[in-house]
Design a protein around this motif. Structure first.
Motif, PDB file in Angstrom:
ATOM      1  N   TYR A 244       0.814  -1.219   0.000  1.00  0.00           N
ATOM      2  CA  TYR A 244       0.000   0.000   0.000  1.00  0.00           C
ATOM      3  C   TYR A 244       0.845   1.265   0.000  1.00  0.00           C
ATOM      4  CZ  TYR A 244      -4.498  -2.292   0.993  1.00  0.00           C
ATOM      5  OH  TYR A 244      -5.646  -3.016   0.905  1.00  0.00           O
ATOM      6  N   HIS A 245       2.152   1.128   0.189  1.00  0.00           N
ATOM      7  CA  HIS A 245       3.023   2.300   0.325  1.00  0.00           C
ATOM      8  C   HIS A 245       3.742   2.528  -0.995  1.00  0.00           C
ATOM      9  CE1 HIS A 245       6.679   4.491   1.779  1.00  0.00           C
ATOM     10  NE2 HIS A 245       5.779   5.091   2.527  1.00  0.00           N
ATOM     11  N   TYR A 246       3.275   3.506  -1.760  1.00  0.00           N
ATOM     12  CA  TYR A 246       3.859   3.774  -3.077  1.00  0.00           C
ATOM     13  C   TYR A 246       3.336   5.125  -3.558  1.00  0.00           C
ATOM     14  CZ  TYR A 246      -0.734   2.023  -4.550  1.00  0.00           C
ATOM     15  OH  TYR A 246      -2.083   1.843  -4.694  1.00  0.00           O
ATOM     16  N   PRO A 247       3.977   5.740  -4.541  1.00  0.00           N
ATOM     17  CA  PRO A 247       3.492   7.022  -5.048  1.00  0.00           C
ATOM     18  C   PRO A 247       2.306   6.842  -5.994  1.00  0.00           C
ATOM     19  CG  PRO A 247       5.421   6.334  -6.264  1.00  0.00           C
ATOM     20  CD  PRO A 247       5.216   5.292  -5.195  1.00  0.00           C
ATOM     21  N   TRP A 248       1.465   7.871  -6.056  1.00  0.00           N
ATOM     22  CA  TRP A 248       0.300   7.822  -6.933  1.00  0.00           C
ATOM     23  C   TRP A 248      -0.071   9.238  -7.357  1.00  0.00           C
ATOM     24  CZ3 TRP A 248      -4.066  10.021  -4.371  1.00  0.00           C
ATOM     25  CH2 TRP A 248      -3.932  10.147  -2.983  1.00  0.00           C
ATOM     26  N   ALA A 249      -0.994   9.328  -8.299  1.00  0.00           N
ATOM     27  CA  ALA A 249      -1.352  10.654  -8.810  1.00  0.00           C
ATOM     28  C   ALA A 249      -2.860  10.764  -8.992  1.00  0.00           C
ATOM     29  CB  ALA A 249      -0.653  10.911 -10.145  1.00  0.00           C
ATOM     30  N   PHE A 250      -3.338  11.975  -8.767  1.00  0.00           N
ATOM     31  CA  PHE A 250      -4.756  12.278  -8.986  1.00  0.00           C
ATOM     32  C   PHE A 250      -4.835  13.638  -9.671  1.00  0.00           C
ATOM     33  CE2 PHE A 250      -8.520  14.606  -7.312  1.00  0.00           C
ATOM     34  CZ  PHE A 250      -9.467  13.944  -8.066  1.00  0.00           C
ATOM     35  N   SER A 251      -5.485  13.672 -10.826  1.00  0.00           N
ATOM     36  CA  SER A 251      -5.580  14.925 -11.572  1.00  0.00           C
ATOM     37  C   SER A 251      -6.744  15.769 -11.080  1.00  0.00           C
ATOM     38  CB  SER A 251      -5.771  14.644 -13.065  1.00  0.00           C
ATOM     39  OG  SER A 251      -6.033  15.864 -13.731  1.00  0.00           O
ATOM     40  N   ILE A 252      -6.482  17.069 -10.953  1.00  0.00           N
ATOM     41  CA  ILE A 252      -7.566  17.991 -10.564  1.00  0.00           C
ATOM     42  C   ILE A 252      -8.677  17.957 -11.618  1.00  0.00           C
ATOM     43  CG2 ILE A 252      -6.615  20.072 -11.699  1.00  0.00           C
ATOM     44  CD1 ILE A 252      -7.401  21.618  -9.112  1.00  0.00           C
ATOM     45  N   HIS A 253      -8.321  17.595 -12.859  1.00  0.00           N
ATOM     46  CA  HIS A 253      -9.320  17.547 -13.934  1.00  0.00           C
ATOM     47  C   HIS A 253     -10.242  16.328 -13.802  1.00  0.00           C
ATOM     48  CE1 HIS A 253      -7.160  20.873 -15.633  1.00  0.00           C
ATOM     49  NE2 HIS A 253      -6.063  20.169 -15.714  1.00  0.00           N
ATOM     50  N   ASP A 254      -9.902  15.415 -12.912  1.00  0.00           N
ATOM     51  CA  ASP A 254     -10.775  14.266 -12.662  1.00  0.00           C
ATOM     52  C   ASP A 254     -11.668  14.468 -11.441  1.00  0.00           C
ATOM     53  OD1 ASP A 254     -10.142  12.615 -14.807  1.00  0.00           O
ATOM     54  OD2 ASP A 254      -8.318  11.891 -13.832  1.00  0.00           O
ATOM     55  N   PHE A 255     -11.569  15.625 -10.809  1.00  0.00           N
ATOM     56  CA  PHE A 255     -12.408  15.938  -9.645  1.00  0.00           C
ATOM     57  C   PHE A 255     -13.801  16.324 -10.145  1.00  0.00           C
ATOM     58  CE2 PHE A 255     -14.191  18.521  -6.304  1.00  0.00           C
ATOM     59  CZ  PHE A 255     -13.705  17.989  -5.123  1.00  0.00           C
ATOM     60  N   GLU A 256     -14.821  15.602  -9.702  1.00  0.00           N
ATOM     61  CA  GLU A 256     -16.196  15.871 -10.151  1.00  0.00           C
ATOM     62  C   GLU A 256     -16.871  16.787  -9.138  1.00  0.00           C
ATOM     63  OE1 GLU A 256     -17.297  15.171 -13.038  1.00  0.00           O
ATOM     64  OE2 GLU A 256     -15.502  14.026 -13.547  1.00  0.00           O
ATOM     65  N   PRO A 257     -17.115  18.039  -9.520  1.00  0.00           N
ATOM     66  CA  PRO A 257     -17.633  18.991  -8.537  1.00  0.00           C
ATOM     67  C   PRO A 257     -19.052  18.662  -8.085  1.00  0.00           C
ATOM     68  CG  PRO A 257     -17.669  19.933 -10.739  1.00  0.00           C
ATOM     69  CD  PRO A 257     -16.966  18.626 -10.857  1.00  0.00           C
ATOM     70  N   ILE A 258     -19.314  18.990  -6.824  1.00  0.00           N
ATOM     71  CA  ILE A 258     -20.651  18.811  -6.258  1.00  0.00           C
ATOM     72  C   ILE A 258     -21.310  20.188  -6.240  1.00  0.00           C
ATOM     73  CG2 ILE A 258     -21.913  18.200  -4.154  1.00  0.00           C
ATOM     74  CD1 ILE A 258     -19.501  16.226  -3.591  1.00  0.00           C
ATOM     75  N   THR A 259     -22.431  20.312  -6.907  1.00  0.00           N
ATOM     76  CA  THR A 259     -23.100  21.615  -6.989  1.00  0.00           C
ATOM     77  C   THR A 259     -24.511  21.504  -6.415  1.00  0.00           C
ATOM     78  OG1 THR A 259     -23.908  21.143  -9.214  1.00  0.00           O
ATOM     79  CG2 THR A 259     -21.799  22.265  -9.057  1.00  0.00           C
ATOM     80  N   GLY A 260     -25.154  22.667  -6.226  1.00  0.00           N
ATOM     81  CA  GLY A 260     -26.490  22.641  -5.633  1.00  0.00           C
ATOM     82  C   GLY A 260     -27.309  23.844  -6.042  1.00  0.00           C
ATOM     83  N   ARG A 261     -28.521  23.924  -5.503  1.00  0.00           N
ATOM     84  CA  ARG A 261     -29.405  25.065  -5.826  1.00  0.00           C
ATOM     85  C   ARG A 261     -28.840  26.353  -5.245  1.00  0.00           C
ATOM     86  NH1 ARG A 261     -35.189  25.742  -6.699  1.00  0.00           N
ATOM     87  NH2 ARG A 261     -35.483  25.990  -4.447  1.00  0.00           N
ATOM     88  N   VAL A 262     -28.224  26.235  -4.048  1.00  0.00           N
ATOM     89  CA  VAL A 262     -27.599  27.411  -3.437  1.00  0.00           C
ATOM     90  C   VAL A 262     -26.133  27.104  -3.185  1.00  0.00           C
ATOM     91  CG1 VAL A 262     -29.721  28.285  -2.414  1.00  0.00           C
ATOM     92  CG2 VAL A 262     -28.298  26.670  -1.126  1.00  0.00           C
ATOM     93  N   HIS A 263     -25.384  28.130  -2.763  1.00  0.00           N
ATOM     94  CA  HIS A 263     -23.929  28.005  -2.640  1.00  0.00           C
ATOM     95  C   HIS A 263     -23.533  26.839  -1.732  1.00  0.00           C
ATOM     96  CE1 HIS A 263     -19.950  29.649  -3.268  1.00  0.00           C
ATOM     97  NE2 HIS A 263     -19.690  29.340  -2.012  1.00  0.00           N
ATOM     98  N   GLN A 264     -22.656  26.007  -2.219  1.00  0.00           N
ATOM     99  CA  GLN A 264     -22.197  24.845  -1.458  1.00  0.00           C
ATOM    100  C   GLN A 264     -20.993  25.228  -0.587  1.00  0.00           C
ATOM    101  OE1 GLN A 264     -23.683  21.460  -1.741  1.00  0.00           O
ATOM    102  NE2 GLN A 264     -25.174  23.019  -2.330  1.00  0.00           N
ATOM    103  N   PRO A 265     -20.904  24.666   0.602  1.00  0.00           N
ATOM    104  CA  PRO A 265     -19.790  25.025   1.488  1.00  0.00           C
ATOM    105  C   PRO A 265     -18.475  24.436   0.988  1.00  0.00           C
ATOM    106  CG  PRO A 265     -21.077  23.261   2.446  1.00  0.00           C
ATOM    107  CD  PRO A 265     -21.795  23.666   1.186  1.00  0.00           C
TER     108      PRO A 265
END
Ligand code: FE2
Length: 386
Positions: A244-265
């Motif tokens: 489990y101990h190794y380097p990895w990567a996560f792209s900001i472009h793969d982040f799926e935003p959570i949105t709503g009717r009003v401003h989300q915290p």
């Protein structure tokens, strides 16, 4: 940390004989964290990894403190950090406390003549500009703009760039960088409510085995000192590993935003967390869709955290005069919010293209002399009506 992974050849049972075609044994090494009590990997070297040839005089990379106690909104021009050829020389600490350090770097050249190991902290290298390959004993991890490259403590690495104009935001975390607890199941799987999942995590898929003897320089960082070690064998001589101990990567472009009717915290934007801090990603997204919604954020006082925002790309609806690579610090308890005029301007807009990385610390950040060199000094006055 993300999940169990294996690469190359390993014996079926751990701690058993595993031989080369020549009949010699491979050298098994347990790489474990929190003593022997947390995540680990079992790795198989061509040669014993213990053959130290010498250690040069250690030297200090301690950040020089300019402001020990800060309670003023501040802004820094991150791209004003001058590019330097060498990666380690380029790493410029701008803020830090006992939980983490925030660094900017603009290295122009790949690490060809030495390796680096951070023994005291996990690193998150956010690739703002540049692309290349992170080389480690666990294999190759290609990176490109937008990647959060996570390098757990103790991983020996080299950054190889295909580009010379590179801009990095580096967070050195003195506790493990983990997913937010509320994102993961009891067994550690990313849950449906998380804005990303395992398919978005990239891990080393190609192993390079360097069966070489010689003099290999590994710059080992512990606290604020670097110890230049010389080893008799190449650090990337693994035939295989698992764990489990190794380097990895996560792209900001793969982040799926959570949105709503009003401003989300802000917590809906969270990516990772560690001791006394969280990180977030602000990504292009649809605005709130209540008929009377106000897309710009409300004024807010984070009464117990310092808020650092690194602007990556796009237009920032709540800020004026934002440039790429800008870094703002809004310290604990002092209210901040949209700049004058931006609230009205945001009404009726459908989407934002902003891209930013946020680091919120629950203990005060100290500012370095290097940060003062790139500061926009009047930023704290920028909410006055113009
Ligand atoms: Fe804020």
């Amino acid at each position: 940390m993300p999940f169990y992974h294996r690469l190359g050849k390993i014996p079926r049972k751990r701690h058993t004989q595993f031989r080369k075609p020549t009949g010699e044994l491979y050298a098994e090494q347990l790489v474990s964290t929190e003593g022997f009590s947390d995540d680990y990997s079992l790795v198989y070297h061509t040669h014993a990894p213990t053959r130290v040839k010498g250690v040069d005089e250690p030297y200090s990379v301690a950040p020089e403190v300019a402001i020990e106690q800060n309670l003023r909104h501040r802004s820094f021009r991150g791209f004003a950090v001058k590019p330097k050829k060498d990666y380690l020389e380029s790493r410029t600490c701008v803020m830090f406390n006992n939980d983490l350090a925030i660094l900017l770097a603009a290295p122009q050249e790949s690490m060809e003549n030495y390796f680096f190991k951070n023994s005291g902290g996990d690193e998150m290298i956010f690739i703002h500009e540049g692309e290349g390959v992170l080389k480690t004993m666990y294999g190759l991890l290609p990176f490109r703009p937008g990647d959060h490259v996570i390098i757990p403590r103790g991983v020996i690495y080299q950054l190889h760039f295909n580009t010379s104009a590179n801009r990095l935001l580096i967070m050195e975390s003195y506790s493990p960088i983990r997913y937010p607890k509320r994102y993961v199941s009891k067994a550690g799987q990313l849950l449906e409510n998380a804005p990303f999942c395992e398919r978005d995590i990239r891990v080393p898929e190609e192993l390079e085995t360097h069966d070489k003897k010689g003099d290999f320089k590994v710059m080992v960082k512990r606290d604020h000192m670097i110890f230049p070690y010389h080893f008799a064998t190449h650090p990337f001589d693994l035939i295989g590993w698992d764990g489990y101990h190794y380097p990895w990567a996560f792209s900001i472009h793969d982040f799926e935003p959570i949105t709503g009717r009003v401003h989300q915290p802000p917590p809906v934007h969270q990516t990772f967390e560690g001791r006394n801090y969280v990180t977030c990603a602000f990504v292009p997204r649809m605005y709130d869709y209540h008929p009377n919604s106000i897309p710009a954020p409300y004024n807010h006082s984070n009464v117990d955290s310092d808020e650092v925002l690194y602007y990556v790309d796009g237009e920032f609806m709540s800020r004026k005069h934002v440039e790429r690579g800008q870094l703002t610090l809004h310290p604990t308890g002092i209210p901040h919010g949209p700049h004058p005029g931006t609230v009205e301007k945001s009404i009726g807009q459908k989407e934002t293209h902003e891209l930013a990385v946020m680091i919120d610390t629950f203990k005060p950040l100290k500012l370095t002399k290097a940060a003062m060199d790139i500061e926009d000094e009047d930023y704290y006055l920028s909410w006055l009506e113009d």
